[in-house]
Design an enzyme around this catalytic site. Structure first.
Site: not given
Ligand SMILES: [Zn+2]
Length: 307
Positions: A78, A241, A245, A268
């Site tokens: 973030h 979001h 990310d 991720h």
């Molecule tokens: Zn996040």
């Protein structure tokens, strides 16, 4: 010349880690041109510097973790996203524990901190990694399939699609596109919070995760609805979001990208695999600078907006 950016003065924040629940102090400090973004664990007997780069990412379960030797910093995405959104190239991040504070679960507080400290242009050309041919990574088959890709684009845009089978998510937009040259990161993306499901929380806590998480730093859902009394900040906050990310994960490359990123159910892990796949294909990218600022793509040339 399109110049690199850093901070004018230092700024501090105190919070808790989302997963560790640990209290942590964060100090953001100006850095010289061509330093990049460097985290420093100042709580260790010998402080350890962890410069961000794709290969520094060692763990991508639930959050992006970077490491140098045994020193780690969890949940960097973030803060990295705020740096990407504001075009910060050089920054020292001193941290007193192994996890970046979650603050309100979005990147809005980091944007506020960075802009309050003041963003300055530095006497060095901003170096981009320009994608010159498409690179894609995939995972899973059929209903489990996920993918992410980078393609050539004169600018930086991201499109993301999620596919959650949940009543509260189904009723919102599950696909969004954000172009840094046309949109406004602070207004359109930065306020989107991380989200989680109560059914996962118990399991996560028994594994020592999500210890700092709650309604003040995440959207929390039971099997049917959002539990936060104020509801959502954007109609499509969930997928926004994921864009937030992705911008953070991709900024771990160490240089801003000129590319179109698109992804379906990525996270991720896949975002980091995408960066490594790009770097491994040496003919798929080049480093570029802009001597004439007018040649630079939108979103990078104008100064960061003040509050
Ligand atoms: Zn996040």
């Amino acid at each position: 010349m399109l110049q690199q950016r850093s901070l004018k003065t230092l700024t501090r924040a105190v919070g808790v880690g989302l997963h560790s629940g640990q209290r942590v102090e964060l100090t953001l400090r100006p850095a010289q041109p061509d330093t990049g973004i460097v985290f420093r664990r100042v709580d260790l007997p010998q402080p350890v510097d962890i410069p961000v780069r794709a290969e520094a990412v060692t763990d991508t379960r639930l959050a992006s973790t970077i490491a140098q030797g045994n020193a780690k910093v969890h949940t960097v995405e973030h803060l990295m996203s705020a740096c990407a959104g504001l075009g910060i190239d050089n920054l020292h991040v001193d941290i007193t524990a192994e996890e970046v504070p979650i603050l309100d679960g979005s990147s809005a507080s980091f944007v506020f901190l960075l802009q309050s400290a003041g963003i300055v242009r530095q006497n060095a050309p901003k170096r981009f990694i320009r994608v010159t041919r498409p690179v894609q990574v995939r995972e899973g088959e059929g209903a489990d399939a996920k993918w992410a890709q980078l393609a050539p684009y004169h600018g930086y845009k991201l499109s993301f699609e999620i596919d959650f089978d949940h009543p509260a998510v189904d009723s919102t937009g599950q696909r969004v596109e954000f172009d840094l040259g046309q949109g406004n990161y602070r207004r359109d993306i930065a306020r989107a919070r991380t989200f989680g499901f109560t059914r996962d929380v118990e399991l996560m806590r028994s594994n020592g995760l999500a210890l700092g998480g709650g309604l003040d730093n995440a959207i929390v859902m039971d099997d049917y609805k959002v539990l936060n009394s104020d509801g959502l900040r954007y109609d499509d906050e969930f997928v926004k979001h994921k864009i937030l990310d992705a911008m953070g994960d991709l900024h771990l490359l160490g240089k801003p990208l000129l590319a179109a990123y698109s992804a379906f159910r990525s996270g991720h892990a896949l975002n980091n695999r995408l960066l490594r796949a790009l770097l491994a294909q040496r003919d798929a990218w080049e480093v570029v600078t802009f001597e004439d600022e007018r040649q630079a793509p939108g979103g990078f040339a104008q100064p960061a907006q003040a509050w």
